[in-house]
Design an enzyme around this catalytic site. Sequence first.
Site, PDB file in Angstrom:
ATOM      1  N   PHE A 153      -6.429  -5.966   1.176  1.00 50.48           N
ATOM      2  CA  PHE A 153      -6.954  -5.800   0.098  1.00 50.48           C
ATOM      3  C   PHE A 153      -7.500  -6.958  -0.392  1.00 50.48           C
ATOM      4  O   PHE A 153      -7.027  -7.346  -1.426  1.00 50.48           O
ATOM      5  CB  PHE A 153      -6.131  -5.018  -1.134  1.00 50.48           C
ATOM      6  CG  PHE A 153      -5.143  -3.785  -0.401  1.00 50.48           C
ATOM      7  CD1 PHE A 153      -5.870  -2.462  -0.718  1.00 50.48           C
ATOM      8  CD2 PHE A 153      -4.170  -3.792   0.171  1.00 50.48           C
ATOM      9  CE1 PHE A 153      -5.507  -1.211  -0.316  1.00 50.48           C
ATOM     10  CE2 PHE A 153      -3.486  -2.595   0.593  1.00 50.48           C
ATOM     11  CZ  PHE A 153      -4.029  -1.353   0.335  1.00 50.48           C
TER      12      PHE A 153
ATOM     13  N   ASN B  93     -10.679   1.535   5.439  1.00 47.39           N
ATOM     14  CA  ASN B  93      -9.525   1.739   4.714  1.00 47.39           C
ATOM     15  C   ASN B  93      -8.045   1.291   4.965  1.00 47.39           C
ATOM     16  O   ASN B  93      -7.667   1.494   6.192  1.00 47.39           O
ATOM     17  CB  ASN B  93      -9.378   3.260   4.530  1.00 47.39           C
ATOM     18  CG  ASN B  93      -8.467   3.880   3.594  1.00 47.39           C
ATOM     19  OD1 ASN B  93      -7.410   3.371   3.160  1.00 47.39           O
ATOM     20  ND2 ASN B  93      -8.699   5.227   3.478  1.00 47.39           N
ATOM     21  N   ALA B  94      -7.539   0.627   3.951  1.00 47.73           N
ATOM     22  CA  ALA B  94      -6.168  -0.208   4.591  1.00 47.73           C
ATOM     23  C   ALA B  94      -5.375   0.776   4.969  1.00 47.73           C
ATOM     24  O   ALA B  94      -4.539   0.412   6.360  1.00 47.73           O
ATOM     25  CB  ALA B  94      -5.739  -0.950   3.343  1.00 47.73           C
TER      26      ALA B  94
ATOM     27  N   CYS C 244      -0.104  -4.006  -9.356  1.00 44.95           N
ATOM     28  CA  CYS C 244      -0.793  -4.370 -10.834  1.00 44.95           C
ATOM     29  C   CYS C 244      -0.635  -2.942 -11.749  1.00 44.95           C
ATOM     30  O   CYS C 244      -1.204  -3.105 -12.754  1.00 44.95           O
ATOM     31  CB  CYS C 244      -2.038  -4.821 -10.744  1.00 44.95           C
ATOM     32  SG  CYS C 244      -3.146  -3.720  -9.798  1.00 44.95           S
TER      33      CYS C 244
HETATM   34  N1  SAH Z   1      -6.329 -10.233  -4.023  1.00 44.68           N
HETATM   35  C1  SAH Z   1      -7.607 -10.207  -4.452  1.00 44.68           C
HETATM   36  C2  SAH Z   1      -7.579  -9.180  -5.332  1.00 44.68           C
HETATM   37  C3  SAH Z   1      -7.557  -7.742  -4.597  1.00 44.68           C
HETATM   38  S1  SAH Z   1      -8.310  -6.281  -5.688  1.00 44.68           S
HETATM   39  C4  SAH Z   1      -8.092 -11.479  -4.863  1.00 44.68           C
HETATM   40  O1  SAH Z   1      -7.059 -12.384  -5.202  1.00 44.68           O
HETATM   41  O2  SAH Z   1      -9.170 -11.791  -5.226  1.00 44.68           O
HETATM   42  C5  SAH Z   1      -8.171  -5.031  -4.641  1.00 44.68           C
HETATM   43  C6  SAH Z   1      -9.143  -4.732  -3.615  1.00 44.68           C
HETATM   44  O3  SAH Z   1      -8.779  -3.739  -2.790  1.00 44.68           O
HETATM   45  C7  SAH Z   1     -10.452  -4.553  -4.054  1.00 44.68           C
HETATM   46  O4  SAH Z   1     -11.362  -5.363  -3.272  1.00 44.68           O
HETATM   47  C8  SAH Z   1     -10.847  -3.001  -3.198  1.00 44.68           C
HETATM   48  O5  SAH Z   1     -12.127  -2.930  -2.909  1.00 44.68           O
HETATM   49  C9  SAH Z   1      -9.702  -2.963  -2.336  1.00 44.68           C
HETATM   50  N2  SAH Z   1      -9.333  -1.668  -1.750  1.00 44.68           N
HETATM   51  C10 SAH Z   1      -9.058  -0.524  -2.642  1.00 44.68           C
HETATM   52  N3  SAH Z   1      -8.929   0.583  -1.970  1.00 44.68           N
HETATM   53  C11 SAH Z   1      -8.590   0.268  -0.722  1.00 44.68           C
HETATM   54  C12 SAH Z   1      -8.363   0.572   0.502  1.00 44.68           C
HETATM   55  N4  SAH Z   1      -7.895   2.061   0.504  1.00 44.68           N
HETATM   56  N5  SAH Z   1      -8.360  -0.262   1.567  1.00 44.68           N
HETATM   57  C13 SAH Z   1      -8.914  -1.318   1.740  1.00 44.68           C
HETATM   58  N6  SAH Z   1      -9.255  -1.871   0.667  1.00 44.68           N
HETATM   59  C14 SAH Z   1      -9.053  -1.200  -0.673  1.00 44.68           C
END
Ligand code: SAH
Length: 394
Positions: free
Chosen positions: A227, A277-278, A338
Amino acid sequence: MDVVLKPGREHSLLGRHPWVFSGAIKTVTGQPARGETVNVVSAQGDWLARGAYSPDSQIRVRVWTFEDEPIDAAFFERRFARCLELRKRLALVWPTRAFRLCNAESDGLPGVVIDRYGPWFVGQFLSAGAEANKQAIVDAAQKVLPCSGFYERSDTDARAKEGLDPSTGVLAGKEPPEFVEIDDNGPRLLVDIKRGHKTGAYLDQAANRREVRRLAQMNRGEVLNAFCYTGGFGLHAAAGQAQRIVQLDQSAEALDIARENATLNEYLNDFEYIQSNAFDELRKLRDAGRRFDLVVMDPPKFASGAKQLDNALRAYKDVNLLGAQLCKPGAWLMTYSCSGHMTAELFARTLSAALADAGRDGQVVQHLTQGPDHPVGAHYPEGLYLKGLLLRVE
Ligand code: SAH
């Protein structure tokens, strides 16, 4: 105009909590418009506070002040001067860096979020009162700290509850460029103020990104940044001389900026970018036998309300189970939630369950949270939303 409370409903205000719920109100004298300033008075007729009226919201009044003072340009200036003084004392105010100047309720200005990126202000006006006083707020912020421009990013769901439509655009000064470059306490970071998440970047994680840099320095190994958004944690890992960094996000746009950020910093570390997708990708990495020295998990808010909490708990457990399995023996797992509805205790229990299901033991070595420019008002526990744990995973 006065909002008169039911008998016995003044206690939270006497404790300086800044919200008046609709159920606590006996009568409203006059017909205050959306966002108009009203007095809040107890059933006995004692004056309690002055706040903004929001006819469509369950939170019917948000308190501007518990003092008998007018809500005008000078009021907002005094508030912002106090905000800035705190950030200066925390050594967060630098011409090329970013910080949150005003953190809404927790800084005594309900619904007012103002971030600073180099010379630019980016604001979110999230309450009826913030919207109604927008011009005074924009003027006051600039008086306290001049800017090249003030850009509005009030395009969040929170506005709907206050009966407000989304709103974006220039409120003062010049329009910011496509990317604003900031110094993220070491690595340089490109921020898309106009289209990025939140006000462009996740400023709340700034101190925690530095911590990753420190951990990477001790280790110099392989880092998984799940993410990753525009790559912040991974860039700090690179600055800390991590050998290999996997940046994983489902957003192609975010990963494009992450790549540009690595180039901008001229990092020679081995970067790998995965757009996926993570939930699927972490499983794939695990099954392929990939293991890391540091795993960072910073997912989006899985629970936006109490109702989603059960599903959210499953999602947090799922990703952290995979995160733990991706750890080499003795590796770090730095993980966040969060979601405001997830308490610190519940998060710790979720991690415990995730590790148990992963068949791994571990120790919590640090509790992490939002940075000091995202303070939590002493009488506003709702302001604490970011929970993080640093675990050593055996
Ligand atoms: N750690 C980052 C902020 C993360 S915000 C920083 O410090 O800047 C969360 C992120 O998760 C977003 O970029 C969003 O695109 C991603 N995201 C949301 N759902 C997801 C999923 N299922 N798989 C992969 N990424 C995802």
